[in-house]
Design a protein around this motif. Sequence first.
Motif, PDB file in Angstrom:
ATOM      1  N   GLN A  73      42.717  40.138  45.245  1.00  0.00           N
ATOM      2  CA  GLN A  73      41.875  39.037  45.712  1.00  0.00           C
ATOM      3  C   GLN A  73      42.367  37.688  45.194  1.00  0.00           C
ATOM      4  O   GLN A  73      43.128  37.620  44.230  1.00  0.00           O
ATOM      5  CB  GLN A  73      40.404  39.250  45.376  1.00  0.00           C
ATOM      6  CG  GLN A  73      40.096  39.590  43.940  1.00  0.00           C
ATOM      7  CD  GLN A  73      38.627  40.002  43.764  1.00  0.00           C
ATOM      8  OE1 GLN A  73      37.727  39.381  44.305  1.00  0.00           O
ATOM      9  NE2 GLN A  73      38.396  41.034  42.984  1.00  0.00           N
TER      10      GLN A  73
ATOM     11  N   ALA B 280      36.021  45.948  40.237  1.00  0.00           N
ATOM     12  CA  ALA B 280      35.222  45.486  39.101  1.00  0.00           C
ATOM     13  C   ALA B 280      34.055  44.641  39.581  1.00  0.00           C
ATOM     14  O   ALA B 280      34.067  44.114  40.697  1.00  0.00           O
ATOM     15  CB  ALA B 280      36.083  44.659  38.144  1.00  0.00           C
ATOM     16  N   GLY B 281      33.071  44.502  38.721  1.00  0.00           N
ATOM     17  CA  GLY B 281      31.944  43.657  39.089  1.00  0.00           C
ATOM     18  C   GLY B 281      31.185  43.182  37.872  1.00  0.00           C
ATOM     19  O   GLY B 281      31.257  43.792  36.799  1.00  0.00           O
TER      20      GLY B 281
ATOM     21  N   GLU C 132      29.950  48.891  43.058  1.00  0.00           N
ATOM     22  CA  GLU C 132      31.192  48.123  43.251  1.00  0.00           C
ATOM     23  C   GLU C 132      32.260  48.962  43.967  1.00  0.00           C
ATOM     24  O   GLU C 132      32.997  48.451  44.810  1.00  0.00           O
ATOM     25  CB  GLU C 132      31.747  47.633  41.903  1.00  0.00           C
ATOM     26  CG  GLU C 132      30.893  46.563  41.233  1.00  0.00           C
ATOM     27  CD  GLU C 132      30.787  45.261  42.019  1.00  0.00           C
ATOM     28  OE1 GLU C 132      31.710  44.912  42.780  1.00  0.00           O
ATOM     29  OE2 GLU C 132      29.752  44.582  41.861  1.00  0.00           O
TER      30      GLU C 132
ATOM     31  N   GLU D  58      33.507  47.347  47.285  1.00  0.00           N
ATOM     32  CA  GLU D  58      34.865  46.783  47.284  1.00  0.00           C
ATOM     33  C   GLU D  58      35.890  47.739  47.897  1.00  0.00           C
ATOM     34  O   GLU D  58      36.851  47.284  48.510  1.00  0.00           O
ATOM     35  CB  GLU D  58      35.276  46.408  45.848  1.00  0.00           C
ATOM     36  CG  GLU D  58      34.414  45.277  45.290  1.00  0.00           C
ATOM     37  CD  GLU D  58      34.933  44.655  43.986  1.00  0.00           C
ATOM     38  OE1 GLU D  58      34.413  43.606  43.612  1.00  0.00           O
ATOM     39  OE2 GLU D  58      35.853  45.221  43.349  1.00  0.00           O
TER      40      GLU D  58
ATOM     41  N   GLU E  87      32.818  37.368  49.529  1.00  0.00           N
ATOM     42  CA  GLU E  87      33.889  38.156  48.909  1.00  0.00           C
ATOM     43  C   GLU E  87      34.896  38.573  49.971  1.00  0.00           C
ATOM     44  O   GLU E  87      34.529  38.998  51.064  1.00  0.00           O
ATOM     45  CB  GLU E  87      33.312  39.415  48.248  1.00  0.00           C
ATOM     46  CG  GLU E  87      32.953  39.209  46.809  1.00  0.00           C
ATOM     47  CD  GLU E  87      32.569  40.520  46.135  1.00  0.00           C
ATOM     48  OE1 GLU E  87      32.945  40.676  44.973  1.00  0.00           O
ATOM     49  OE2 GLU E  87      31.900  41.356  46.751  1.00  0.00           O
TER      50      GLU E  87
END
Length: 222
Positions: A60, A105-106, A122, A126, A177
């Motif tokens: 990202q 991850a979060g 997550e 994700e 996101e």
Amino acid sequence: MEAIEELALKPCTSSLYLRPFRLCYRQNGTKKFWDFMRTHDSVSILIFNTSRQCFVVVKQFRPAVYMCEVERHHPQVFQNQDKESFSHLKDPLPALEGVTYELCAGIVDKPGLSLEEIACGEVLEECGYRVPVTELKRITSYRSGVGVTGSRQTLFYAEVTDQMRTSEGGGQPEEGELIEVVEIPLEDSMKFAYDETLPKTMGVIFSFMWFQNNIAPKLPKK
Ligand SMILES: O=c1ccn([C@@H]2O[C@H](COP(=O)(O)OP(=O)(O)O[C@H]3O[C@H](CO)[C@@H](O)[C@H](O)[C@H]3O)[C@@H](O)[C@H]2O)c(=O)[nH]1
Ligand SMILES: [Mg+2]
């Protein structure tokens, strides 16, 4: 993912995500201060797809990483915050300079949910895999960014199969996101971990090594 436009830099005066403070103290008789930031704790998850013997990681755009690269090319970029010219980033670098490989991850920002529940959320959001909470293995926890944030990150391990994939993942578009799911074949993973041309977090490197020590020896021989 790399269509990043209309970049503008501003001072951060209040934030939902971080709060800067200064702690003043005396240590062994010497007066000191230390500036730091309060941020959320976080979870991250090493995901291994047993159907295809690969790790599932995310890629990202990270503004903080990007701006480090911008400063490397334009050392004045963070100066003169009061000038009009401060905010406008002329001739910006390609957004790819700010894209990193990371574990899924979060942040821990949902009161009432366990770390495991947040981690499973997550993985689904994700990466698109539905993992039962009971199937997560806790690896360890550690302090990330001891100089600046001191926040705790808890690392989990999850094994998934292709059958557990229920969506493409990619993060929550309503939260803005934009995440790319990337598979790293097990046989390439150590080369990947130490390839400095591929920007990544220490969590990726550490967890791949943990896997080599703890999981790889028990995998059925091909
Ligand atoms: O300035 C910000 C910060 C966060 N967000 C939102 O918050 C979400 C946070 O995403 P999430 O996946 O929960 O967190 P991560 O960004 O993955 O967590 C990071 O944040 C942790 C705490 O800072 C780090 O320790 C972790 O390593 C890192 O993965 C983002 O998608 C955004 O929607 C913003 O919009 N602006
Ligand atoms: Mg995340």
